[in-house]
Design an enzyme around this catalytic site. Structure first.
Site, short mmCIF file in Angstrom:
data_model
loop_
_atom_site.label_atom_id
_atom_site.label_comp_id
_atom_site.label_asym_id
_atom_site.label_seq_id
_atom_site.Cartn_x
_atom_site.Cartn_y
_atom_site.Cartn_z
N ASN A 297 5.76 -11.18 10.96
CA ASN A 297 6.33 -11.93 9.83
C ASN A 297 7.02 -11.04 8.80
OD1 ASN A 297 4.02 -10.82 8.78
ND2 ASN A 297 3.22 -12.71 7.91
N ASP B 154 10.33 -13.41 21.88
CA ASP B 154 9.73 -14.49 22.64
C ASP B 154 10.27 -15.82 22.16
OD1 ASP B 154 8.16 -13.72 20.22
OD2 ASP B 154 7.02 -15.52 20.71
#
Length: 194
Positions: free
Chosen positions: A66, A91
């Site tokens: 993040n 991903d």
């Protein structure tokens, strides 16, 4: 597509996360570094593990997913690399294992790494290599799903997709989007079944 000067693989640092679905971007950069004989080493000023192959930089942020943008923006600003010369490998829950999509810009699909990179760069106009990991089926299960290792058969499909990315690397490196997509955008075996 501009020739990419910065290739970023997204993931989380540390042995606990090494084999998790969220780390497929790291897996790609590891393979590409081996292919290009580029040594990867921690570099504090870029908040990540960095390698160099000629005029290209390879990066695995060490900031956790993040806060990936902190690492990406630090290296991109230092070497004056514009967003359109950045390729982020990550991903993607919306693609089945083994699927790959190459695209420029667009939304972040709720991906925290992409979200932070967009915020730090002030633009979404970087390239993405989206590697499918599949979806657990329920929104509430996503956090646990991406932080677990793929099942053996899923890992085999993801590994085959990573192999395809390396086959397409010369086209990606040359900025030949159409040729790269012809290699990357094929359906993996499980999608081809009737």
């Amino acid at each position: 597509m501009s020739e990419p000067r910065l290739i970023v693989g997204l993931g989380n640092p540390g042995a606990d996360y090494a084999d998790t679905r969220h780390n497929v971007g790291f897996w790609f950069v590891d393979r590409l570094a081996a292919e290009l004989r580029a040594a990867l080493a921690p570099q504090g000023r870029f908040f990540g593990t960095v390698g160099r192959a000629g005029e290209r930089w390879l990066l695995q942020p060490a900031t956790f997913m993040n806060r990936s943008g902190q690492s990406v923006s630090a290296l991109a600003q230092f070497y004056r690399i514009p967003a359109e010369e950045i390729l982020v490998v990550h991903d993607d829950l919306d693609l089945p294992p083994g699927s790959i999509r190459l695209k420029k810009g667009g939304g972040n699909g709720g991906h925290n790494g992409l979200k932070d990179i967009q915020a730090r760069l002030g633009t979404a106009d970087f390239w993405r290599l989206r590697l499918g990991i599949g979806h657990p089926g329920e929104r509430d299960a996503v956090a646990g799903y991406v932080l677990k290792a793929p099942r053996r058969e899923e890992r085999e499909m993801i590994d085959a997709a990573l192999d395809r990315c390396l086959i397409a690397w010369p086209q990606l490196a040359a900025g030949d989007t159409a040729a790269a997509q012809r290699i990357l955008h094929v359906k993996p075996p499980q999608e081809s079944l009737p």
